[in-house]
Design an enzyme around this catalytic site. Structure first.
Site, PDB file in Angstrom:
ATOM      1  N   HIS A   1      15.545  12.330 -24.275  1.00 34.54           N
ATOM      2  CA  HIS A   1      15.225  13.668 -23.432  1.00 34.54           C
ATOM      3  C   HIS A   1      16.459  14.119 -22.634  1.00 34.54           C
ATOM      4  CE1 HIS A   1      13.362  12.661 -19.477  1.00 34.54           C
ATOM      5  NE2 HIS A   1      14.360  12.783 -19.266  1.00 34.54           N
ATOM      6  N   GLU A   2      17.600  13.304 -22.639  1.00 37.49           N
ATOM      7  CA  GLU A   2      18.373  14.591 -21.674  1.00 37.49           C
ATOM      8  C   GLU A   2      18.547  15.880 -22.850  1.00 37.49           C
ATOM      9  OE1 GLU A   2      19.167  13.732 -19.134  1.00 37.49           O
ATOM     10  OE2 GLU A   2      18.753  11.671 -18.836  1.00 37.49           O
TER      11      GLU A   2
ATOM     12  N   HIS B   1      16.562  23.367 -22.004  1.00 41.24           N
ATOM     13  CA  HIS B   1      15.428  24.063 -20.817  1.00 41.24           C
ATOM     14  C   HIS B   1      16.694  24.728 -20.529  1.00 41.24           C
ATOM     15  CE1 HIS B   1      13.212  24.216 -17.646  1.00 41.24           C
ATOM     16  NE2 HIS B   1      12.540  25.371 -18.317  1.00 41.24           N
TER      17      HIS B   1
ATOM     18  N   HIS C   1      16.387  18.118 -21.743  1.00 40.92           N
ATOM     19  CA  HIS C   1      16.983  19.101 -20.580  1.00 40.92           C
ATOM     20  C   HIS C   1      17.933  19.975 -20.808  1.00 40.92           C
ATOM     21  CE1 HIS C   1      14.801  17.167 -16.777  1.00 40.92           C
ATOM     22  NE2 HIS C   1      15.399  16.033 -17.435  1.00 40.92           N
TER      23      HIS C   1
END
Length: 711
Positions: free
Chosen positions: A502-503, A509, A506
């Site tokens: 998940h991290e 991105h 980010h």
């Protein structure tokens, strides 16, 4: 105006490498400007921050110098005798404050990952100065007049989409921050902003203190019945670190979670659960109830001052959801699927517990995780204890690297020469599919006293173009996983594997950004769009082809058996109704605080009203969630917590295309990178999503994935 990081910064805890041990009232000596590393060029690999040279006393003078330079740059724009143009006003404003933009992310990052009482004192001192600096810019009448002059001419300027978006974001940034107010109302807004800044800092400091001050010390090994060896060994290591006898359990996730899952001792489970859920709610020096009421009242006053009905109306105007009505409809529609499923799951769990000798008439909260773990093992013959040996942290990271190489052609080179804030931090040079530098990435994975709880992504430099040069970002992933011990490496639960992915979503991105302006770079997007790349990455964790890249037994090297993968997939929706209802509860609690005028009701009263709609467990008097809900009272998620569920619809719908075309399909991966990851905030989120998917998102994939509708 390079202040985009400031509203998102969270401030918290203490650290060994940053400062020498000092009392909180120590007078920090001044440092000559030429000796302050924050005021010099960063002569480090890739111009990364020189963490090994930065000391607490460097921050205040560096911030003051940065603000002074920024004000001079603003004055040049304001007093420019030429007609306002996109270049001499909007772009000039975007480029102002570069010195300050180098320092503030470092300060707020360290205050989250490696803080100390001394650093917290600096943050308390500088936060109102930064707020005043931001106010002085956003409320500058002459500056706004120039911005508005360009805005009014926008249809004649022949700007490209990215330039148009920067102009729109700049103009709205002024208008939404009080530029059109009277002088008296501007002064009111300044005071509100200053107070809100201080209150969020206090909220987080209380949270940190509550987490760090509690420990459960066990000296009789019989009381540890049910706990796996890895949990006991970690607790023994914590005890040694704290110079205590026996075993120590804390409110940090790697300690708290396994204890609630495995400990047979019901009274100790209850004690630990109550300690966790009473944080900020005990009426003592760390109580957050009054702070919550002040924050909610001030946010409402700010929204009314700016012409909005509520704080939620103000926030949501610039989100995909657009307004509170749409958010509530979205949450309640999902609740219509989740609540019945949750009620069925709790009945099944309670019946199972009673078959094991449970005597309570209803399932209590401190018992739910314990019996859920046992029921999961009985139904699926799978649990964390069985899986953890296959999820060694280093192996999971290697699998993550291999996955992103297959999808996007990325390669990772660990660097030992980049300064870090703690010796545990790993740094990597990441190269794109053409062998060019994509980003510098830091990974910080274990809990420390000076580090706030949870997991997050942040950055100290965003991608942008400067004088034609592509400036690549510095990106940070910070988590709190189980530490390695003397006999075992760090072994992750499956949920921690998902958190790692998940991290890094980010981070991707931020890393993949290819835009002109800092203000539109990477994760600078609508907050109900920002979770798409992160939650999207979690989907890969359940795919057999991906699991086999990294899920290898830490002792034997055996690849995870297919049988385990099938059981893991079969159990992936276990208690999904309860989990979804919980997320909706958090979202509705957020809206209860921010979607209406302050009612004056207590924390307990506000939460009870939401619980009446969502809860499947009995209310426990003396506990509350809001006083530790940092996302909405100290982070950037106020009136926006629904974003997690909103993004679940997006990520499931996006991943469904990968499932149809092949999870390593280069064409689909390139489309996701080119239309989502690389574009930052240069276009409206829905337009970007439609370019990738060919249509607007549909909720069916999320409902199917969660098992909330029958496939």
């Amino acid at each position: 105006m390079k202040l985009k990081q400031l509203p998102l910064m969270l401030t918290l805890t203490a650290g060994p490498l940053l400062v020498q041990a000092q009392g909180p009232n120590v007078i920090v000596k001044s440092v000559p400007m030429e000796e302050n590393p924050l005021l010099q060029a960063f002569n480090t690999p890739f111009e990364t921050p020189p963490y090994d040279k930065i000391k607490v006393e460097h921050f205040l003078p560096a911030l003051k110098e940065g603000m002074a330079q920024g004000r001079k740059e603003i004055d040049i724009i304001v007093h420019n005798a030429s007609k306002p143009t996109f270049q001499n006003t909007i772009v000039a404003l975007e480029n102002a404050g570069q010195q300050l933009s180098r320092v503030t992310p470092v300060l707020f990052h360290l205050n989250s990952a490696e803080t100390s009482p001394e650093l917290q004192k600096v943050v308390r001192e500088t936060s109102p100065l930064l707020t005043e600096y931001g106010n002085d810019i956003s409320l500058n009448e002459k500056l706004f007049a120039r911005v508005k002059a360009v805005w009014d001419e926008r249809d004649k300027l022949k700007l490209n989409k990215e330039d148009q978006m920067l102009l729109e974001k700049t103009y709205k940034g002024f208008a939404r921050n009080g530029a059109n107010l009277s002088e008296a109302d501007k002064n009111k807004l300044r005071a509100i902003n200053k107070d809100l800044s201080q209150l969020s800092i206090e909220f987080n400091e209380h949270n940190l203190a509550e987490t760090n001050e509690y420990s459960l010390v066990v000296t009789d090994e019989k009381q540890l019945s049910g706990l796996p060896d890895f949990v006991k060994e970690a607790a023994k290591a914590t005890a040694r670190k704290m110079n205590k006898e026996g075993w120590v359990f804390t409110l940090q996730a790697p300690s708290y979670g396994p204890f609630m899952q495995y400990a047979d001792n019901r009274e100790l489970r209850k004690e630990l659960w109550l300690a966790y859920n009473k944080r900020g709610f005990k009426g003592d020096k760390n109580d957050n109830q009054e702070i919550i009421q002040k924050i909610v009242k001030l946010r409402y006053e700010k929204a009314k001052l700016l012409g909005y009905k509520t704080w939620a109306d103000y926030v949501l105007e610039e989100r995909m959801a657009e307004n509170p009505t749409k958010v509530l409809e979205f949450e309640k529609n999902l609740l219509s699927y989740a609540k019945p499923a949750a009620e069925r799951e709790i009945k099944e769990l309670t019946d199972f517990a009673k078959s094991q000798g449970y005597t309570e008439p209803v399932m209590q909260r401190w018992d739910a995780g314990y019996y859920a773990e046992k029921l999961k093992k009985e139904k699926y013959a799978i649990n964390d204890e069985l899986l953890k040996p296959y999820f060694k942290l280093e192996n999971v990271l290697d699998g993550l690297f291999k996955l992103t190489n297959k999808l996007y052609g990325l390669t990772f080179k660990e660097r030992k020469d980049i300064p870090t804030w703690n010796e545990e931090v790993k740094t990597y040079e990441i190269l794109d599919d053409k062998g060019k530098l994509l980003a510098i990435w830091y990974g910080d994975y274990f809990p420390r006293p000076g580090k706030r709880a949870g997991a997050w992504n942040s950055g100290t430099r965003s991608q942008h173009f400067e004088n034609g040069k592509d400036i690549r970002p510095h990106v940070l992933n910070v988590c709190n996983f189980t530490r390695p011990t003397e006999t075992m490496p760090s072994l992750l639960t499956f949920r921690e594997v998902e958190t790692l992915f998940h991290e890094f979503g980010h981070a991707l991105h931020a890393m993949s950004s290819h835009v002109k302006y800092d203000a539109l770079s990477g994760t600078s997007v609508s907050w109900d769009f920002v979770e798409l790349p992160s939650q999207f990455m979690e989907n890969f964790c359940l795919e057999p082809e991906v699991l086999k890249l990294f899920a290898k037994h830490y002792q034997t090297g055996e690849v995870i058996p297919q049988e385990y993968i099938e059981k893991l997939k079969a159990s992936s929706n276990f208690m999904a109704g309860v989990g979804t209802a919980r997320q909706i509860n958090l979202g509705l609690t957020d809206m209860a605080w921010h979607g209406q005028a302050p009612t004056g009701e207590s924390v307990a009263q506000v939460e009870a009203k939401v619980a009446a709609q969502t809860e499947v467990y009995p209310i426990v008097e003396g506990t509350a969630m809001s006083p530790a809900f940092a996302h909405i009272f100290a982070g950037g998620y106020s009136a926006g917590y629904y974003s997690y569920m909103w993004s679940e619809v997006l990520d499931a719908d996006a991943f469904d295309l990968f499932k149809q075309k092949g999870i390593f399909n280069k064409q689909v991966a390139n489309s996701f990178r080119d239309n989502i990851l690389s574009k930052g905030g240069t276009e409206k989120p829905m337009e970007l999503y439609k370019k990738f998917r060919g249509r607007e998102p549909q909720p069916d994939a999320m409902l199917r994935r969660s098992g909330l509708i029958v496939q």
